[in-house]
Each structure stands twice: as C-alpha cells, then as structure tokens.
Design a protein around this motif. Structure first.
Motif, PDB file in Angstrom:
ATOM      1  N   ASP A  51      34.443 131.492  22.695  1.00  0.00           N
ATOM      2  CA  ASP A  51      34.444 131.669  23.901  1.00  0.00           C
ATOM      3  C   ASP A  51      33.194 132.619  23.983  1.00  0.00           C
ATOM      4  OD1 ASP A  51      36.794 130.580  24.632  1.00  0.00           O
ATOM      5  OD2 ASP A  51      37.895 132.324  24.084  1.00  0.00           O
ATOM      6  N   GLU A  55      29.730 132.552  26.563  1.00  0.00           N
ATOM      7  CA  GLU A  55      29.777 133.825  27.457  1.00  0.00           C
ATOM      8  C   GLU A  55      28.279 134.102  27.360  1.00  0.00           C
ATOM      9  OE1 GLU A  55      30.044 138.431  26.719  1.00  0.00           O
ATOM     10  OE2 GLU A  55      31.951 137.237  26.264  1.00  0.00           O
ATOM     11  N   GLU A  80      33.573 124.217  28.983  1.00  0.00           N
ATOM     12  CA  GLU A  80      33.809 125.492  29.589  1.00  0.00           C
ATOM     13  C   GLU A  80      32.666 125.874  30.620  1.00  0.00           C
ATOM     14  OE1 GLU A  80      36.119 127.902  29.494  1.00  0.00           O
ATOM     15  OE2 GLU A  80      37.486 126.564  28.433  1.00  0.00           O
TER      16      GLU A  80
END
Length: 257
Positions: A51, A55, A80
């Motif tokens: 993640d 980011e 993502e």
C-alpha cells in the motif's frame, strides 16, 4: 519470437487514458521494492508495504515505473494504481513470481525479454501522448547476464533516436565513474546512454547518490534518444509514515520532443 522467452502481459482496465497531444512531460521511476514489498504488514507493523508503494508512486505522479523484486505483488500494485502492467513469466524464485516488471500510466504494446536472461530484463513499448513510443526496460543483475541483454537489445539501442530507450534498475554494482566496477554502466555510457542522476548531480564527491541503505549507488536510470530531454532526477529515501523498501526510489523527469 526468436531469441525471446515466454512472457506474461496483463493490462489493468480500471483506468481510461485520454492521450493529450500537448502533454510533453514524462516522469519515470526506478524502484526495487524489496521482495515484493512484503516486509511490513498490517498485523505486525500497522501498515502494508505494498500500500505504501502505491501511495508513493501516486504521490510522485509517476508515468512509468521500472520495478524490480516485483514478485507476486505486481498485479495488485498496478491494479490499485489503475496502470498497465507487463512482466516476464518467470516463477523460479521460490515460486514468488516475476522479478522485474514495467508499470505504465499509458498503454503498453510489444513486450520483449532475452532468452537466458528473463529474470534480469524485460522491455515494454509504451505509447505516450501524441503517439510517441519509448522502450521502457526494467533490469536486475548479476553482471554476468548483461552481455546477453545488451546483444538482444542492440537494434533497439541503435534506433534510440527513433524510439527512445529508458534502461534502469538494480544493477547490484556501482558505476565506474563513481569508483565502482559496473560492466553495464560502462557499456551503456560508451554506447551513448546518459546517467540520469549524474546529469543532475555531476560531482560524485558532493552527491554520492546512494540508492540502497548500504550507502552505495547500485540502482540507476540510463536514457538514450534525441526525443528525451532530461530535466531533473531526485532520490526518494524517506516517507512520513515509513519507507517500504531497502532500495530508494529514483524519480526522473523528462520532456518529450
């Protein structure tokens, strides 16, 4: 395809790209995400490395990412982000998936990888706004494999003024110009490639440019082709909520002529 190995080429469908002819910028990242970005977990650390990779890529607005130690996390990261994703079908590292990959905001066309070095190199043809093509080549070495890669891409290197080449990754060696013994760096520079970081920071003593927590500059981005105008390169080695890899992120900005 003669001289190539089998590859997997998967596309995300979560992002619709509008190609703007007037968009002349290209932001390229080179990043070894450390064993698939799995060293930090929600259960143990309160955050997930994968993640955090997403980011940071999103925050830096990277158009193309040359990724190493992708393993089985590449599809998740690309999904993502809503990016196109190309990798080599190579499951020989503890069955964890492909080492190297290319993630791109823009569509990917042909994908090439040299037979005998599919764990070390994958090249993806990226279609930029305005119909401009570039070869984005992600790399990881053991230096013994570089001559095979260089020979395989010889024609693409020679035609870089027609289709520019981005050649970056984890070379596991410091460039000779920095006091190291990198076979890859020596070859690329003699072939007309430019070292993106050293274009921004030519003084080796003033700017070592370490890309690994061991203090050495073993990750690099080289580029070739009249159509690529380098603007600036930076290293990202820290993040407020925690940095996810032992390798730092190289971010290079180019203008497309």
């Amino acid at each position: 395809m003669v001289g190539t190995t089998c590859f997997s080429y998967k596309l995300s469908v979560s992002l619709i790209i509008k190609l703007e002819v007037g968009d002349k910028s290209l932001v390229v990242g080179v990043w070894n995400i450390h064993h698939g970005g799995k060293h930090f977990t929600e259960e143990r650390d309160g955050w997930d490395s994968r993640d955090r990779v997403v980011e940071i890529i999103r925050s830096k607005k990277l158009d193309v990412v040359l990724m190493q130690e992708t393993y089985s996390s590449g599809e998740q990261i690309a999904a993502e982000l809503g990016y196109y994703f190309a990798t080599v079908s190579d499951w020989d590292y503890l069955n964890q998936g492909a080492n190297i990959s290319v993630l791109s905001r823009y569509p990917i066309g042909r994908v090439r990888s040299p037979k005998g070095a599919s764990f070390m190199n994958v090249a993806a043809e990226v279609l930029l706004p305005g119909g401009v093509l570039v070869w984005a080549m992600s790399n990881w070495y053991g230096m013994a494999q570089f001559p095979t890669v260089a020979e395989f891409h010889k024609v693409r290197f020679e035609e870089a003024d027609r289709v520019p080449v981005l050649f970056g990754g984890d070379f596991n060696a410091v460039p000779a110009a920095d006091g190291g013994q990198s076979v890859a760096a020596e070859y690329l520079l003699s072939d007309g490639f430019k070292d993106a970081y050293r274009m921004s920071y030519p003084d080796v003593e003033a700017a070592v440019g370490a890309t690994h927590r061991n203090g050495k500059r073993i990750d690099q981005l080289y580029y070739k082709g009249e159509g690529l105008k380098h603007l600036v390169t930076e290293l990202v080695n820290d993040w407020p909520a925690g940095f996810p890899s032992d390798h730092y992120l190289i971010v290079s900005r180019f203008r497309i002529d």
